[in-house]
Motif scaffolding. Sequence first.
Motif, PDB file in Angstrom:
ATOM      1  N   LYS A 119       0.837  -1.211   0.000  1.00 25.22           N
ATOM      2  CA  LYS A 119       0.000   0.000   0.000  1.00 25.22           C
ATOM      3  C   LYS A 119       0.867   1.256   0.000  1.00 25.22           C
ATOM      4  N   GLN A 122       2.507   1.753  -3.370  1.00 23.24           N
ATOM      5  CA  GLN A 122       1.586   2.293  -4.364  1.00 23.24           C
ATOM      6  C   GLN A 122       1.397   3.799  -4.182  1.00 23.24           C
ATOM      7  N   GLU A 123       1.311   4.227  -2.930  1.00 21.89           N
ATOM      8  CA  GLU A 123       1.124   5.652  -2.664  1.00 21.89           C
ATOM      9  C   GLU A 123       2.347   6.460  -3.095  1.00 21.89           C
ATOM     10  N   THR A 126       2.628   6.640  -6.887  1.00 23.54           N
ATOM     11  CA  THR A 126       1.695   7.627  -7.438  1.00 23.54           C
ATOM     12  C   THR A 126       2.241   9.034  -7.280  1.00 23.54           C
ATOM     13  N   LYS A 141      -6.809  11.269  -9.716  1.00 25.15           N
ATOM     14  CA  LYS A 141      -6.950  10.159  -8.782  1.00 25.15           C
ATOM     15  C   LYS A 141      -6.416   8.893  -9.438  1.00 25.15           C
ATOM     16  N   THR A 143      -5.780   4.811  -8.803  1.00 20.94           N
ATOM     17  CA  THR A 143      -6.062   3.630  -7.997  1.00 20.94           C
ATOM     18  C   THR A 143      -5.238   2.473  -8.538  1.00 20.94           C
ATOM     19  N   SER A 145      -4.376  -1.635  -8.176  1.00 21.43           N
ATOM     20  CA  SER A 145      -4.973  -2.877  -7.677  1.00 21.43           C
ATOM     21  C   SER A 145      -4.165  -4.063  -8.166  1.00 21.43           C
TER      22      SER A 145
END
Length: 262
Positions: A119, A122-123, A126, A141, A143, A145
């Motif tokens: 997690k 991924q942040e 980004t 935004k 996302t 997955s």
Amino acid sequence: MSSRARALLVCTALVLAVLVTAALAPLPYSVAYPGVTANVLGDDKGKPVITVSGVRTRDTSGQLRMTSITATGPDASVHLPDVVRAWFRTDEAVMPRDSVYPVGNNTEEIAEHNAEQMKQSQETATHAALNRLGKSAKDVKVTLSLADIGGPSAGLMFALGIVDKLDGDGAGHDLTGGRTIAGTGTIDADGAVGAVGGVALKTQAARRDGATVFLVPRKECTDARAELPKGMRLIPVTTLDGAVDALKALNSGGAVPSCTGA
């Protein structure tokens, strides 16, 4: 039987007992193997790995594959024969258990830790990608997955996937050049790429799944070269910007960084 022969027999029996005990005793190691790879530009279990809203995205070609290793579990017993066998195989590696599972004493704790690391990865991926493109998280935004894979080592490939979907090479072309490109590396919000471990096994997983180019943290060039599969080209990187520039150069025929002498 002479006393000398009797003493020799006892000594032999003791040596055999020690060897058997050593062979059967569990050791503080894990055996690792090439793991799964996943195309961050594609789908995972029916869902896009990368979904972007708030801005127009590009259609992409080629693949950007994150890579992983699989290791014997924290509760698995690894014995001397397992270690000896792994030493003689290119598709297995013996690693200290603490380096594979630095936290947690059971599979549940480790899975939770790996999920949290994924997690965070991924942040930061980004943030790194949006920072490079001069875009704000308030307006865009993203996302990400990817099921059943944990840890921080997909950060670089996530960031490259976001850049490719939003901007490509900046001139209307794909970063991949239509190739299947794999890689590994952590990333921070400023775009710095960090080492991850297990790269020799990851290059094998990447080649197995069709990749011909592998992006590797520069500090791990030596490890990556150790068991490099035939037909795989290594490109060392230290930053997201450097990785993007290297892929642009690869597509244009320019000078591409090499692990030779690194």
